[in-house]
Design an enzyme around this catalytic site. Structure first.
Site, mmCIF file in Angstrom:
data_model
loop_
_atom_site.group_PDB
_atom_site.id
_atom_site.type_symbol
_atom_site.label_atom_id
_atom_site.label_comp_id
_atom_site.label_asym_id
_atom_site.label_seq_id
_atom_site.Cartn_x
_atom_site.Cartn_y
_atom_site.Cartn_z
ATOM 1 N N LYS A 124 43.527 79.766 42.224
ATOM 2 C CA LYS A 124 44.634 79.824 41.268
ATOM 3 C C LYS A 124 45.253 78.442 41.214
ATOM 4 C CE LYS A 124 46.311 83.023 38.658
ATOM 5 N NZ LYS A 124 45.680 84.275 38.207
ATOM 6 N N ASP A 164 46.505 81.823 32.478
ATOM 7 C CA ASP A 164 47.340 82.838 33.128
ATOM 8 C C ASP A 164 48.674 82.769 32.366
ATOM 9 O OD1 ASP A 164 47.378 84.630 35.757
ATOM 10 O OD2 ASP A 164 49.322 83.669 35.697
ATOM 11 N N PHE A 237 55.103 90.602 26.137
ATOM 12 C CA PHE A 237 54.582 90.603 24.766
ATOM 13 C C PHE A 237 53.551 89.491 24.623
ATOM 14 C CE2 PHE A 237 58.237 87.885 24.989
ATOM 15 C CZ PHE A 237 57.913 86.776 24.228
#
Ligand code: 2IT
Length: 446
Positions: A124, A164, A237
């Site tokens: 990551k 991400d 969203f």
């Protein structure tokens, strides 16, 4: 292994790294029993090794904003574990990014990637750069500056970043452009989540949300329930919420809530194509607010300061950020009759929330199983890039279906309890751990 002692030791070594310690504790508690049946794991000190990243790169990223002011951010890449394949995992651009957050994400990614059936290690990265309110030009300059430091540590067979939170197709484009310029390597497979004209895979943008709903379908099937007619509350969203809203709607559920940091949209009539498309517009505006949805669609209402979990729903899908659903939220959902919660964000629920769901008999599944369709499709993108071909959306979707079904089966295999119900947290953690631990064991003490 003794979880308490191990955690005390980790807390001493990594004080204040709360997200990382939380993620490790959840996995250790799940695997303790199985681990202690394998003296060979204990002898090779697998657990002491698996909780520490292989290495972490930390770097300064300096860039110039639209006003001509010099800005300095921190950049990171955590290469967590490469026992089963090259490092793979997203980049997160968010103001709260720090080593604890990226270590928790890299740790989770290691087990998630193991679950996908594909050969990918865990990683990551990201930056405390805050994309909110930035212009496209600023985002481009930041991505370019970030890549000037990162490029030398990534590669097709070593480490393949993706998006991400805060990193989508636009950012991957800027990052890839700079990578190629610096590295003079033009293989299409060093980043995933690329545009369709330069090596991207069909369905990668949709894959996290679609895969999550395929997983939920299997989970509900097994429990004798269905998505048809169910009401669904989604937080967020962004890209993940968008894919989940689309697929939930297609499968006959009604998405009655989405949310942002500013509040919640109550959407009693469910989603339409137009509403789903508008979610993309909201995200691309870089304002990080959901309120304009209710101005654009008058049948929806906006309530400031409230979370999606305040809306009465059958199924809760956290799709935004870690620890976004806490114990009180879980209690509110349970009191309102929610019977399923599937984490689509990484570690979306606090341990208190998970405990509340499990005690109340609410079907619960963890992020590393539910959202693995995203990175799995990144794996499929890497395969296509290496083969110099591109599959149709239908082919990718079939493979995604198969992968999500396999992940569900692995959870059932390792998580079925005496009463026949499935503990998906335990199932996912044990299945992921067994694969990585076996790979580490067979490759010696390194
Ligand atoms: O959390 C995740 O699995 C991702 N952000 C996707 C990572 C990837 O390499 O596609």
């Amino acid at each position: 292994m003794n979880v308490k002692n191990l955690m005390a030791e980790l807390e001493r070594k990594h004080p204040g790294e709360s997200e990382y310690l939380q993620a490790v504790q959840e996995v250790l508690e799940s695997i303790e029993e199985v681990y202690n049946q394998h003296p060979e794991f204990e002898k090779a000190k697998i657990v002491e090794r698996i909780v520490e990243p292989d290495r972490i790169f930390t770097f300064r990223v300096t860039w110039v904003d639209d006003k001509g002011e010099v800005q300095t951010n921190l950049g990171y890449r955590v290469q967590f574990n490469s026992a089963i394949g090259p490092y793979k995992g997203g980049l997160r651009f968010h103001k709260a990014v720090n080593p604890s957050m990226l270590k928790f994400l890299g740790f989770e990614q290691t087990f998630k990637n193991a679950l996908t059936t594909l050969p990918m290690g865990g990683a990551k990265g990201g930056s405390d750069f805050d994309p909110v309110g930035k212009s496209d030009a600023e985002i481009m300059r930041f991505c370019q500056a970030f890549m000037t430091e990162l490029w030398n540590n990534i590669g097709v067979d070593t480490d393949v970043p993706a998006g991400d939170v805060g990193v989508g197709g636009r950012e991957i484009g800027f990052l890839n452009g700079m990578y190629q310029k610096l590295a003079r390597k033009y293989h299409t497979g060093v980043l995933t989540g690329k545009g369709m004209t330069w090596g991207g895979s069909e369905l990668r943008p949709e894959a996290t949300g679609y895969g999550a709903l395929y997983f939920v379908q299997h989970m509900l099937d097994k429990a004798g329930k269905s998505l048809k007619g169910a009401t669904v509350a989604i937080s967020g969203f962004g890209n993940v919420a968008w894919g989940a809203a689309q697929k939930a709607t297609e499968l006959g559920a009604k998405v009655i809530a989405i949310s942002g940091p500013d509040g919640v949209i109550y959407n009693p009539n469910g989603m339409t194509d137009e509403k789903i498309d508008y979610m993309l517009e909201l995200r691309a505006s870089n304002r990080n607010i959901v309120a304009p949805f209710a101005e654009r669609f008058p049948d929806a209402t906006f309530t400031p300061g409230k979370k999606a979990w305040s809306v009465k729903c059958d199924i809760a899908l956290p799709c935004a950020f870690q620890n976004e659903l806490n114990g009180d939220d879980a209690k509110e959902l349970i009191a309102n009759g929610t019977w399923c919660c599937a984490e689509v964000s990484n570690m979306g629920c606090t341990p208190e929330a998970i405990h509340a769901f499990q005690s109340a008999g609410v079907l619960f599944a963890p992020g590393k199983a539910v959202n693995a369709g995203g990175v799995a499709t990144s794996g499929l993108e890497m395969t296509q890039n290496c083969m110099h071909i591109s599959w149709s959306g239908k082919e990718v979707d079939e493979k995604l279906h198969y992968i999500m079904e396999s992940i569900h089966e692995a959870c059932v295999k390792y998580g079925t309890q005496e009463d026949g119900t499935v503990n998906y947290v335990k199932g996912a953690n044990i299945a992921g751990f067994m694969k990585v631990a076996t790979a580490m064991l067979e490759q010696g003490i390194i």
